[in-house]
Design an enzyme around this catalytic site. Structure first.
Site, short mmCIF file in Angstrom:
data_model
loop_
_atom_site.label_atom_id
_atom_site.label_comp_id
_atom_site.label_asym_id
_atom_site.label_seq_id
_atom_site.Cartn_x
_atom_site.Cartn_y
_atom_site.Cartn_z
N ILE A 164 -9.84 2.75 14.66
CA ILE A 164 -9.32 2.74 13.30
C ILE A 164 -10.10 1.70 12.51
CG2 ILE A 164 -7.02 3.63 13.84
CD1 ILE A 164 -5.93 0.85 13.93
N ASP A 165 -10.13 1.87 11.21
CA ASP A 165 -10.94 1.01 10.36
C ASP A 165 -10.46 -0.44 10.41
OD1 ASP A 165 -12.39 3.23 9.50
OD2 ASP A 165 -11.00 3.61 7.85
#
Length: 355
Positions: A164-165
């Protein structure tokens, strides 16, 4: 450098199926065709210029949009023309990374002999990369598992299964051995995992729920952005299901369920339907996209940006099958403090609206 290239190509299939921490690309090779260059397929051209790399490997790279000609991704059958600039790009810098174990606190919500589930805070980079060679979740996991015989942070068969970012919070699973990594990766590949996000987006989403379908790929104008290609000419198939949880005048709280896992999928899909994530700087959500022109309202929104200084996106739910036992595991991470304060501020605005 050839060995780096080979290792990267081996991992492309997995990486294209999951969200990546960031969308920056790094150039590993660059060639400029001679003035007298006759037309030649790009895969053949690169196979002649990169020692030890087969055309099959290069074709895989092209399928993953890692072969650029004049900064535009091309397929392996593209014909090289005189003075074309050919680049091979990857999502990591062209250097060996030394994974240094670092004592960084981790919010571990579950752990067994095969895996860990971590609730990642916003701002923590998942993988080392350009500008972030230390202080990442991988460094923290390496420290946590430093006494685990089977775990080697440099072994691609172990570790982070999906990504995930940096500025997205929420759940992420880590494999502690190769057996677990293979089985978990297969679940992501076969789309049998259960992943649900919550996001605050600009605008009042008209439908209570819906389905967004559109190929996602890197923008042909800005390689730092992912964009939706509804006609399917570029990008990879992507589907997001959304449901409105709460409407708060100029913003909406939505629940997003991923059917696929493309880079920046929710961010790109929600922007595509006109509801950019709140304070998503990369996609323009850090501007006032809905509301009034009153100075008081503008100041209110600026205060909201300060409360949650990132895209308002949280990976809330993660479910999968435990590789060894076959047990179905389901986890939920509470909305973090910055997003909770942001939502409370918008609710207060609705209750006392005079701007």
């Amino acid at each position: 450098m050839t060995e780096d290239f080979l290792d990267d190509i081996d991992e492309l299939a997995e990486e294209e199926l999951v969200e990546e921490q960031e969308s920056q690309l790094y150039e590993h090779y660059r060639f400029v065709a001679d003035k007298g260059q006759g037309q030649m397929r790009v895969d053949k051209y690169l196979a002649m210029h990169i020692v030890g790399v087969s055309r099959n490997r290069i074709q895989q790279a092209a399928e993953a949009n890692c072969i650029l000609v004049n900064e535009i991704p091309v397929k392996s059958n593209y014909k090289i023309k005189p003075l074309d600039t050919i680049s091979v790009v990857m999502n990591r810098p062209p250097r060996e990374l030394e994974i240094i174990p670092e004592d960084i606190p981790l919010d571990i919500v579950y752990e067994d002999e095969d895996l860990m589930v971590i609730n990642k805070p916003p701002g923590l980079v998942v993988h080392p990369g350009f500008g972030n060679y230390q202080g990442t979740m991988v460094n923290a996991v390496a420290y946590k598992l430093k006494d685990t015989p089977e775990y080697d942070a440099k072994d691609p068969r172990l570790g982070i299964v999906h990504r995930i970012d940096k500025d997205t919070s929420g759940l992420i699973v880590v494999a502690k051995n190769a057996y677990a990594k293979a089985h978990l990766s297969a679940q992501f590949f076969n789309k049998t995992t259960k992943r649900q996000y919550v996001a605050l987006v600009w605008g009042s989403v008209e439908a209570d729920e819906g389905r967004i379908e559109g190929n996602i790929g890197r923008s042909l104008k800005n390689r730092m952005l992912m964009t939706v290609f509804p006609d399917g000419d570029f990008g990879k198939h992507a589907v997001t299901h959304y449901k409105v949880i709460e409407r708060m005048s100029y913003v909406s709280l939505v629940q997003c369920r991923l059917e696929t896992g493309r880079t920046h999928q929710i961010r790109a899909h929600m922007k595509h339907i006109g509801h950019t994530l709140f304070n998503d700087e990369r996609y323009g959500g850090n501007e006032i996209l809905k509301g009034t022109n009153f100075a008081k309202y503008k100041q209110f929104v600026q205060n909201c940006f300060s409360i949650c200084p990132r895209q308002a996106l949280h990976a809330q739910t993660l479910g999968f099958i435990q590789p060894r036992t076959g047990e179905e595991l389901m986890f939920e991470a509470p909305i973090p403090k910055d997003m909770t304060l942001l939502l409370d501020k918008w609710r207060g605005y609705i209750a006392n609206r005079d701007i």
